[in-house]
Structures are given as structure tokens and as C-alpha cells.
Design an enzyme around this catalytic site. Structure first.
Site: not given
Ligand SMILES: NC(=O)c1ccc[n+]([C@@H]2O[C@H](COP(=O)([O-])OP(=O)(O)OC[C@H]3O[C@@H](n4cnc5c(N)ncnc54)[C@H](O)[C@@H]3O)[C@@H](O)[C@H]2O)c1
Length: 318
Positions: A33, A37, A145
Site C-alpha cells: 500500500n 514502501g 510494533y
Molecule cells: N529491516 C529491518 O532491519 C527489520 C528488522 C526486523 C524486522 N523487520 C521486518 O521485516 C519486514 C520488512 O521490513 P523493511 O525493513 O523492508 O520495512 P519497509 O518499511 O521498508 O517495508 C515494509 C513494506 O510493507 C508495506 N506495508 C505496510 N503496511 C501495509 C499494508 N497494510 N498493506 C500493504 N502493504 C503494507 C510498506 O508500504 C512497505 O513497502 C517488516 O515486517 C519488518 O517488521 C525488518
């Protein structure tokens, strides 16, 4: 070839994970969404014949198809983002996860949840093993979170226990690399942007708190193995790099690599900020034969190079 749904594919890890699957020849359906992103990230794969994208909020609807695998990466991930989207964060980790689990049940797909080391809160056990239950403030600002992800894990396990759904849970520790939004608010993009634009680097506390950083290609490989290896249903696995660094050390490395003068501003630590963070990856090594390969200095150089290109091109975000 298998067909996968990647929820949150326009985000940082989603961009890399989608590319990885497409390179293997998989059919990939992305859904996002754009709350955190980027449209630019989706355009990278727009021309690929095996890639389809739906702009949808997964709390409202999900694209239906006969997937073999469903990977849920959708959730704001950085404190800056989830603190500005508190209710959305809780809903995507509850209703959004439930919608994907229902779809996985309907089509018989393997479900992978991207959870987080934040389920351990400010840990009293160090390093953190998967059987540690955590030290989370359920009503603190970060609880949107932390508790959201704890709920996501609980409902994922409920579908496994009561419906026999093949699920796997990755507890992801800090991951970094290209395509992490420069405005994401996490340590490495913050330091990169500040150093590149001649600002002082902001350090919370005295910088002695630790983090361990995993380069994104290592993370993607770990996630893929957890998704596809046999016999892992119901498993919860830490994925991260145990190489622990202080925040001050990271700041010093960034200024050294960019060749800019050391200029740091020290601010108070945010509430409930974890003081130490390091994964115990014994289980990942045993089950997946996985451990990170990219040394921190090397990953940091590649990442800082990418941020330099983004900032030089005049793009605040990609
Ligand atoms: N990057 C890290 O260090 C890290 C660490 C721990 C956990 N995570 C987990 O890994 C996953 C990806 O993290 P990231 O760093 O790529 O984050 P990010 O914010 O870059 O990506 C998350 C994506 O989810 C999309 N999104 C959010 N809510 C949504 C919804 N309701 N419907 C559709 N899309 C939705 C966002 O638009 C985004 O593109 C997440 O779940 C995060 O909690 C990441």
C-alpha cells in the site's frame, strides 16, 4: 516453478526478496500500500513477465491466487515510521496477518512471517535465543510494533496448531543495505544522510548501546531457506548477524568511509530503547545451515556508496 505472494514487496527487504525469487524463475505477485514502501522499487521489476503487482492495503483485501508460498513482510519497520503510523502498524500485524493466513489456508500455501527481534523488547538475556520470552513494555510508545509483532506471531502459531497450516516465523534483527529509504530513520541511513549533507551525526545516549547489523543479501538467503526447507513448519528462527557494534563505532566508521570530519551531536536515549541487541543464531545454523557471510565493513561500504548515489542524484528518498 513455484508461485509466491510477497506482501510488503515495495519495501526495503521486499525489493531484494522479490528480485531473489524472480532470478530463480519463480512467479511473484507483490502487494503493497506504499505506506512506507516506494513506487520506484516496484518499477524495478515492472517489465518482468513473472511479476505482477497489486496496490492494496492487506488489512482490507488481498490478491487471491493459487500460491505455493505467502511471505509477509508488510509492516512499518523503523521506529520513526511505526511511531507515526501507530494504529496502522497494529492493524497490519493483526488483521493484515489474519487475511494472509486465511488465504494461505484456502490455497494450501506455506506461510512465512517476518517478525522481529523487537519481540524480545529490552532484553534481560544476552544474546537472545528463540526460547527467551522477552521484556516488552506493553503500554510504552514502541508497544504498537512490539506487541503488534507478538500478536502476529501468536495468530500465526494458532493457525499452525489448530488448522495445521505450514507456517514459519523469522525473527529478523537489524538489517541494512541499498534500498532502505534514506528517510527511514534507522541508524545507517540517518548517519549516511547526515554525513553526506554536512550535518552532525545524531547519537542517542552516549553511543555505547549496541546493535548487530545483517547485510540484506545474507538476510534474503536466510529467509529463503526458512521458507523452502523441508520439516520446518511451526519453527521460529532468529535471523541476524551476531557481530555486535556500538552505535558510536558505527558513526566513526561512516565518517571514516566518507572521509568527512567527526561531528557528533548527543541526544537523550528514546524511551524503552534496547541497550543491547545480538542474535543467537545457533538454531539458524542447525536448521538452515545459514550464517551471514558479508563482513560489516564491506556491507557498509556498499550501502554508503548507494546512499551517495541517491543523495548526489538529488533524491531525498528513492
Ligand atoms: N529491516 C529491518 O532491519 C527489520 C528488522 C526486523 C524486522 N523487520 C521486518 O521485516 C519486514 C520488512 O521490513 P523493511 O525493513 O523492508 O520495512 P519497509 O518499511 O521498508 O517495508 C515494509 C513494506 O510493507 C508495506 N506495508 C505496510 N503496511 C501495509 C499494508 N497494510 N498493506 C500493504 N502493504 C503494507 C510498506 O508500504 C512497505 O513497502 C517488516 O515486517 C519488518 O517488521 C525488518
Amino acid at each position: 516453478m513455484p508461485k509466491a505472494l510477497v506482501a510488503g514487496n515495495a519495501g526495503f527487504i521486499g525489493t531484494h526478496f522479490t528480485g531473489y525469487l524472480l532470478r530463480l524463475g519463480w512467479e511473484v505477485v507483490g502487494v503493497d500500500n506504499f505506506s512506507t514502501g516506494k513506487r520506484e522499487n516496484v518499477r524495478i521489476y515492472a517489465g518482468e513477465k513473472n511479476f505482477t503487482f497489486y496496490e492494496m492495503d492487506i488489512t482490507e483485501e488481498v490478491p487471491k491466487d493459487d500460491y505455493d508460498y505467502i511471505i509477509n513482510l508488510a509492516s512499518p519497520a523503523s521506529p520513526k515510521k511505526y511511531l507515526s503510523l501507530p494504529v496502522d502498524t497494529m492493524l497490519v500485524n493483526s488483521i493484515g496477518v489474519k487475511n494472509l493466513l486465511d488465504l494461505a489456508k484456502e490455497v494450501g500455501a506455506v506461510f512465512l512471517l517476518a517478525s522481529t527481534s523487537e519481540v524480545y523488547g529490552d532484553p534481560l538475556v544476552h544474546p537472545q535465543t528463540e526460547d527467551y520470552w522477552g521484556n516488552v513494555n506493553p503500554v510504552g510508545p514502541r508497544s504498537v510494533y512490539d506487541e503488534g509483532k507478538r500478536f502476529a506471531e501468536a495468530i500465526t502459531m494458532a493457525y499452525h496448531r489448530y488448522d495445521g497450516l505450514p507456517v514459519r516465523i523469522a525473527r529478523i534483527f537489524n538489517t541494512y543495505g541499498p534500498y532502505m529509504d534514506v528517510a527511514d530513520g534507522r541508524i545507517i541511513p540517518n548517519f549516511a544522510y547526515q554525513a553526506l549533507t554536512g550535518r552532525p551525526l545524531t547519537i542517542y545516549g552516549d553511543g555505547s548501546q549496541t546493535r548487530s547489523f545483517c547485510y540484506v543479501s545474507d538476510m534474503v538467503e536466510g529467509l529463503f531457506r526458512l521458507l523452502t526447507y523441508e520439516g520446518l513448519d511451526g519453527e521460529v528462527v532468529n535471523l541476524g548477524n551476531p557481530d555486535e557494534r556500538t552505535v558510536l563505532e558505527v558513526a566513526k566508521l561512516v565518517v571514516k568511509i566518507y572521509g568527512v570530519p567527526e561531528n557528533f551531536t548527543f541526544l537523550p536515549l528514546p524511551q524503552d530503547d534496547p541497550k543491547r541487541r545480538r542474535p543467537d543464531i545457533t538454531k539458524a545454523k542447525r536448521l538452515l545451515g545459514w550464517e551471514p557471510k558479508v563482513p560489516f565493513e564491506e556491507g557498509l561500504r556498499m550501502t554508503l556508496e548507494w546512499y551517495r548515489e541517491v543523495v548526489d542524484a538529488g533524491k531525498r528518498t528513492v
